[in-house]
Design a protein around this motif. Sequence first.
Motif, PDB file in Angstrom:
ATOM      1  N   MET A 108       0.818  -1.209   0.000  1.00 21.14           N
ATOM      2  CA  MET A 108       0.000   0.000   0.000  1.00 21.14           C
ATOM      3  C   MET A 108       0.854   1.262   0.000  1.00 21.14           C
ATOM      4  O   MET A 108       0.479   2.288  -0.538  1.00 21.14           O
ATOM      5  N   SER A 109       2.052   1.174   0.609  1.00 22.52           N
ATOM      6  CA  SER A 109       2.957   2.320   0.627  1.00 22.52           C
ATOM      7  C   SER A 109       3.765   2.432  -0.666  1.00 22.52           C
ATOM      8  O   SER A 109       4.457   3.417  -0.880  1.00 22.52           O
ATOM      9  N   GLN A 139       0.416   3.255  -4.930  1.00 20.89           N
ATOM     10  CA  GLN A 139      -0.392   3.926  -3.919  1.00 20.89           C
ATOM     11  C   GLN A 139      -1.747   4.347  -4.484  1.00 20.89           C
ATOM     12  O   GLN A 139      -2.783   4.170  -3.831  1.00 20.89           O
ATOM     13  N   ALA A 191      -5.471   3.169  -3.444  1.00 19.42           N
ATOM     14  CA  ALA A 191      -6.459   4.182  -3.072  1.00 19.42           C
ATOM     15  C   ALA A 191      -7.751   4.013  -3.868  1.00 19.42           C
ATOM     16  O   ALA A 191      -8.848   4.210  -3.334  1.00 19.42           O
ATOM     17  N   PHE A 214      -8.222   1.532  -0.081  1.00 22.39           N
ATOM     18  CA  PHE A 214      -7.266   1.158   0.953  1.00 22.39           C
ATOM     19  C   PHE A 214      -6.510   2.361   1.509  1.00 22.39           C
ATOM     20  O   PHE A 214      -5.327   2.258   1.800  1.00 22.39           O
ATOM     21  N   THR A 215      -7.142   3.491   1.634  1.00 27.36           N
ATOM     22  CA  THR A 215      -6.478   4.665   2.179  1.00 27.36           C
ATOM     23  C   THR A 215      -7.508   5.698   2.562  1.00 27.36           C
ATOM     24  O   THR A 215      -8.627   5.703   2.043  1.00 27.36           O
ATOM     25  N   GLN A 216      -7.112   6.602   3.454  1.00 26.38           N
ATOM     26  CA  GLN A 216      -8.009   7.691   3.842  1.00 26.38           C
ATOM     27  C   GLN A 216      -7.853   8.889   2.914  1.00 26.38           C
ATOM     28  O   GLN A 216      -8.644   9.813   2.950  1.00 26.38           O
ATOM     29  N   PHE A 217      -6.805   8.866   2.079  1.00 27.00           N
ATOM     30  CA  PHE A 217      -6.558  10.004   1.207  1.00 27.00           C
ATOM     31  C   PHE A 217      -7.378   9.903  -0.065  1.00 27.00           C
ATOM     32  O   PHE A 217      -7.641   8.816  -0.565  1.00 27.00           O
ATOM     33  N   GLN A 243      -7.127   9.863  -3.317  1.00 33.09           N
ATOM     34  CA  GLN A 243      -6.286   9.693  -4.490  1.00 33.09           C
ATOM     35  C   GLN A 243      -7.024   8.833  -5.506  1.00 33.09           C
ATOM     36  O   GLN A 243      -7.796   7.950  -5.140  1.00 33.09           O
TER      37      GLN A 243
END
Length: 224
Positions: free
Chosen positions: A1-2, A157, A161, A165-168, A170
């Motif tokens: 994820m990173s 990333q 997203a 799988f992220t809060q941002f 994107q």
Amino acid sequence: MSGEKLKPLVIGKSAKPRCFSRIKPERLPVTYRNNKKAWMTSELMIDWLKSVDRQMKRSGRHILMFLDNAPAHPKVTLDNIKLVFLPANTTSVAQPMDQGIIQTLKLKYRSRQLKYILSQMEHSDKVGSTILREISILDAIYWINGSWKEVEASTIQKCFAKCGFTQFNQVCSDNDDDDDEVPLAVLRLSNELFGCTFSDLVDIDKAVPTFDLNTVNWDRNARI
């Protein structure tokens, strides 16, 4: 994820292809395995998972790994990896690899392949189709490794997203890493050798099976 990447796993048909005569498989830039059909199997997947698990243990890390319901993805208990299976029939929208990561890798691989053929045509009397047939699995391995290194962390990333799988906020654009930057000569060679556009060439192996489709059901409840 990173955006961190593991070494690619490549599965061939032969344990020791002739092109490996001067190199030991363990010294390749990828993890090389083989079986008669070059398929991913549960046994190979378990072996790979355990290898990654040992790597995580050595670095003192605990990770989640999300898997789809591909028949070769087994249930196995590991020490430093927790496997979480995506619900059945959600791969196309919930699997980050399908949101552009695989596509980007294939685009870069095909570009390397055709650039190599162009270079060889410029320095020899061989035609493109002959050079294409002479490409070895070792060539492919080095192109896979180089192409995977070129896949940007930001691309990975964004694809995670897109699956949530992220809060941002994107978004993985459909235009990321498209063929706009591919040289015109490469685009032309794609049509001459394969009879299709470069974009179609990137997807030409989409229907090729990577595991035995006849033994198990994709729709099974694989979640743990």
